[in-house]
Enzyme design. Structure first.
Site, PDB file in Angstrom:
ATOM      1  N   LYS A 112       0.882  -1.244  -0.161  1.00  0.00           N
ATOM      2  CA  LYS A 112      -0.114   0.031  -0.097  1.00  0.00           C
ATOM      3  C   LYS A 112       0.861   1.447   0.109  1.00  0.00           C
ATOM      4  CE  LYS A 112      -4.005  -2.163   1.219  1.00  0.00           C
ATOM      5  NZ  LYS A 112      -3.633  -3.777   1.208  1.00  0.00           N
TER       6      LYS A 112
HETATM    7  C1  LIG Z   1      -4.274  -4.628   0.306  1.00  0.00           C
HETATM    8  C2  LIG Z   1      -3.345  -5.771   0.565  1.00  0.00           C
HETATM    9  C3  LIG Z   1      -3.477  -6.848  -0.727  1.00  0.00           C
HETATM   10  C4  LIG Z   1      -4.757  -6.860  -1.340  1.00  0.00           C
HETATM   11  O1  LIG Z   1      -4.584  -5.559  -2.538  1.00  0.00           O
HETATM   12  P1  LIG Z   1      -5.810  -5.326  -3.217  1.00  0.00           P
HETATM   13  O2  LIG Z   1      -5.502  -4.109  -3.848  1.00  0.00           O
HETATM   14  O3  LIG Z   1      -7.128  -5.100  -2.410  1.00  0.00           O
HETATM   15  O4  LIG Z   1      -5.869  -6.201  -4.329  1.00  0.00           O
HETATM   16  C5  LIG Z   1      -2.772  -7.954  -0.287  1.00  0.00           C
HETATM   17  N1  LIG Z   1      -1.593  -7.877   0.285  1.00  0.00           N
HETATM   18  C6  LIG Z   1      -1.400  -7.118   1.323  1.00  0.00           C
HETATM   19  C7  LIG Z   1      -0.232  -7.173   2.089  1.00  0.00           C
HETATM   20  C8  LIG Z   1      -2.135  -6.054   1.466  1.00  0.00           C
HETATM   21  O5  LIG Z   1      -1.794  -5.130   2.474  1.00  0.00           O
END
Ligand SMILES: *Cc1c(COP(=O)(O)O)cnc(C)c1O
Length: 472
Positions: A112
């Site tokens: 993120k």
């Molecule tokens: C948010 C997140 C995901 C999922 O990402 P999306 O954009 O919702 O598909 C996968 N792995 C981690 C570690 C995350 O924080």
């Protein structure tokens, strides 16, 4: 570049308005009016750029005239100054024509940060240019809250309030939020569940006078600028793996479809991608969709990859819009059906188009743990549970071994130490800069699950904060 809504009934906006508005007024999500195009020659010419230089090339057509090239360059430089890998997103070979793309070198150790770290300075820039301030409020079950806080801390034009369910996030996750020492950051431990936090958030946004008075804004995963920032690492990894002279495939552990949609965008912009494999944990709504053509809601099942424990994939609407040949009315009808009946079914031609590029694979917690063990034994890499789902998906559904398979690692193993240790016997250590996380003082307010209580808290906090600034 102009942006249109996936439901076809909201005003067409420029990039800066899309950034600040988040959701479109007709309930849809904003997408660019057309996909910027890069030829194979242009893509080849990007080979020697560093991450920030590549980001500038990829993002420029998306921001259009709303941000000057110098400003964009400055914002990107600022965004990626806080990563602990020079390459920002290192690509590691872990098998035969198989690669791991590490997206967890940002301040909060999850992918993120790749987009949030960009969103913070971008918000600040646009707000200052307009002479505005915003109050960002968010609800988190873990990773998003800390990424948003790190992105917004110490930014003059932003105050940020993050609600999390008291006692229901991990120690590392909580401390990554509550130990941030910045006067514009405010953590609220709500006496309730994650759903209560989300309902509280909705209630605040639905209180129009409150929303307007504090200029409420959100940085959730439907914000277009987050997708845009993620497009960059698909080009980055593909170039490192030999594109455009070699085809590539990606495997992406996904929940909200936000990460993999950015990959799809890259493919629409001229990057030759032969396959996207979607990795699901037991919350497999997307994998079931690609198998059956039916999108059907189910309960949430808690897993060891909690950032993918979702019931509805909010970003999927953007792909649906493309698969419906950008027919906003058709999208609206499908989504309305989903809201009403908890499911929708697409026609045969549409699901065939989707399957040309996409395929899903699901893995339960035991399979995920066994993949952590396998990858550690075979190549010495310690994966977090989300990344393990991605690697498992890439290995299970790979169509052509001569195509480079790039698997996305979305979190550092130390973010989920209990599951990783149980799977591998190895306790993952936090990186140096977070080594004293468990000694740092925490600052958080514990509030009752009551709208007036939370609104009063925000109101008083902002009054104090602004007074403090006036007298400082
Ligand atoms: C948010 C997140 C995901 C999922 O990402 P999306 O954009 O919702 O598909 C996968 N792995 C981690 C570690 C995350 O924080």
């Amino acid at each position: 570049m102009k942006y249109v809504s996936t439901r076809g009934k909201a005003p067409v906006l420029e990039f800066d308005d899309v950034l600040l508005s988040g959701l479109a007024r007709d309930g849809g999500l904003y997408v660019p009016e057309s996909w910027p195009q890069f030829s194979a020659d242009q893509i080849r010419s990007f080979k020697d750029l560093n991450y920030q230089e590549l980001a500038l090339e990829i993002m420029t057509p998306f921001v259009g005239a709303t941000i000057t090239p110098d400003d964009l360059k400055h914002i990107i430089g600022n965004a990626y100054s806080n990563f602990d890998a020079d390459e920002i997103a290192p690509l590691k070979k872990i098998g035969d024509n198989e690669y791991l793309l590490e997206l967890f070198h940002g301040p909060t150790l999850a992918f993120k940060d790749m987009a949030m770290q960009f969103l913070g300075p971008m918000f600040d820039h646009v707000l200052k240019a307009r002479g505005q301030r915003v109050t960002i409020v968010g609800a988190t079950s873990g990773d998003t809250g800390s990424a948003a806080i790190e992105a917004c801390r110490d930014r003059d034009a932003i105050d940020i309030f993050i609600l999390y369910p008291d006692g229901r996030v991990s120690d590392v996750q909580r401390r990554q939020m509550t130990t941030v020492d910045a006067s514009n950051v405010h953590c609220i431990a709500l006496d309730g569940t994650f759903d209560d936090c989300q309902d509280m958030l909705k209630a605040m946004f639905n209180d129009q006078p409150f929303r307007d008075h504090y200029n409420l804004s959100a940085v959730n995963s439907i914000n277009w600028a987050r997708i845009m920032a993620q497009v960059v690492y698909y080009f980055w990894a593909a170039l490192k793996a030999g594109a455009p002279d070699k085809d590539v495939a990606f495997a992406v552990p996904t929940g909200n479809f936000g990460n993999v949609f950015a990959g799809y965008a890259a493919s629409r912009m001229g990057l030759a991608v032969s396959q996207f494999v979607i990795g699901s944990n037991s919350n497999d709504i997307l994998t079931r969709f690609f198998e059956t053509g039916i999108m059907k809601m189910d309960g949430v099942h808690p897993t060891i990859s909690p950032s993918m424990d979702i019931q509805v994939s909010s970003n999927f609407e953007r792909l649906l819009f493309e698969l419906c040949h950008r027919d906003g009315e058709k999208v609206t009808a499908l989504i309305d059906g989903f809201r009403k009946d908890g499911s929708f079914t697409v026609d045969g031609a549409l699901i065939e188009r989707a399957r040309n590029l996409f395929e899903g694979a699901r893995f339960n917690d035991d399979e995920t743990m066994s993949m952590i063990k396998t990858v550690l034994t075979d190549c010495g890499e310690l994966l977090d549970p989300h990344s393990a789902v991605g690697v498992a998906a890439g290995r299970a559904k790979r169509r052509d071994p001569s195509v480079a398979m790039i698997e996305l690692a979305t979190a550092h193993p130390a973010k989920f130490p209990d599951a990783v240790e149980k799977a591998s016997g190895v306790h993952p250590e936090l990186p140096n800069r977070l080594a004293d996380l468990h000694e740092r003082p925490e600052q958080v307010d514990h509030l009752a699950n009551d709208l007036a209580t939370v609104q009063d808290f925000i109101c008083e906090t902002l009054a104090d904060h602004n007074q403090g600034e006036a007298s400082a």
